[in-house]
Design an enzyme around this catalytic site. Sequence first.
Site, PDB file in Angstrom:
ATOM      1  CB  SER A 206       1.127   6.544  17.754  1.00 17.03           C
ATOM      2  OG  SER A 206       1.330   6.039  16.440  1.00 17.03           O
TER       3      SER A 206
ATOM      4  CE1 TYR B 141      -2.708   9.681  15.636  1.00 18.65           C
ATOM      5  CE2 TYR B 141      -0.837   8.601  14.599  1.00 18.65           C
ATOM      6  CZ  TYR B 141      -1.911   8.566  15.468  1.00 18.65           C
ATOM      7  OH  TYR B 141      -2.187   7.417  16.166  1.00 18.65           O
TER       8      TYR B 141
END
Length: 266
Positions: free
Chosen positions: A147, A160
């Site tokens: 990501s 995250y």
Amino acid sequence: MSAMPGRPLRVFITGASSGIGAALARAYAARGATLGLVGRREQALHELAAELTSARPGRHRLYALDVLDHAALARAAHDFIDANGGIDVVIASAGISHGTLTERPEDLPLFESVFATNVTATIATFAPFIEAMKAGTGARRLVAIGSVAGVRGMKGAGAYCASKAAVHSYAESLRLEMNPHGIRVVTIAPGYIDTPMTRNNRFPMPFLMPAGRFAEQAVRAIGAGRSYRVIPWQMGVAAKLLRLLPNAVFDALFAHAPQKARKVAP
């Protein structure tokens, strides 16, 4: 990327019951691939398989399991290899995201859960395939879904961001290990992709991309054996600029940035 003459491409995808994983499954099925689809929601897997196999029922193999169950994941991997005589592409797409704050003790289990799903399960996804890949021929790919959140840390997203940074570094290490065997390790770093996960965000998402368009670009990057690709490209430019910013400038720019909502305990 094409299969060996006379057989379809063999692709194993985790997180296939929704979002990016399902979009990748559709993109590969459209190219005639034989798929192994892993997801926690059995009904969603069956619905996806029915969509993909209207012309050839039973072509794909479904594995309703949690990627945190590493033994079940390994059994699924070996079943797929045995059923198809090998493997070409493995995509570790399963992932979760929760807003987290370090000072809140109740968030520690969320940190652990995010790392277990996004990092450890990626390793557990690849591990049972490596022996078969080393014995194989042709284009072989291990694909980690990272990501742009792994490029720099953001407020309220420590779990995250850190997990995706770990995925990027892990994939880089694995790439060096696999290069001598002709196995390409590909890191795909999505920006904001329109999926059930991002629909929970309550802040602007620049360059938001439909999941289907993302999947088409990802499949091309995987086929080309790209070591690292940010999709969409605009987020790749933004990520490079963010990485180059001095910490003081970065901190000032994002001091008041919106943050992901924390998960509320039941």
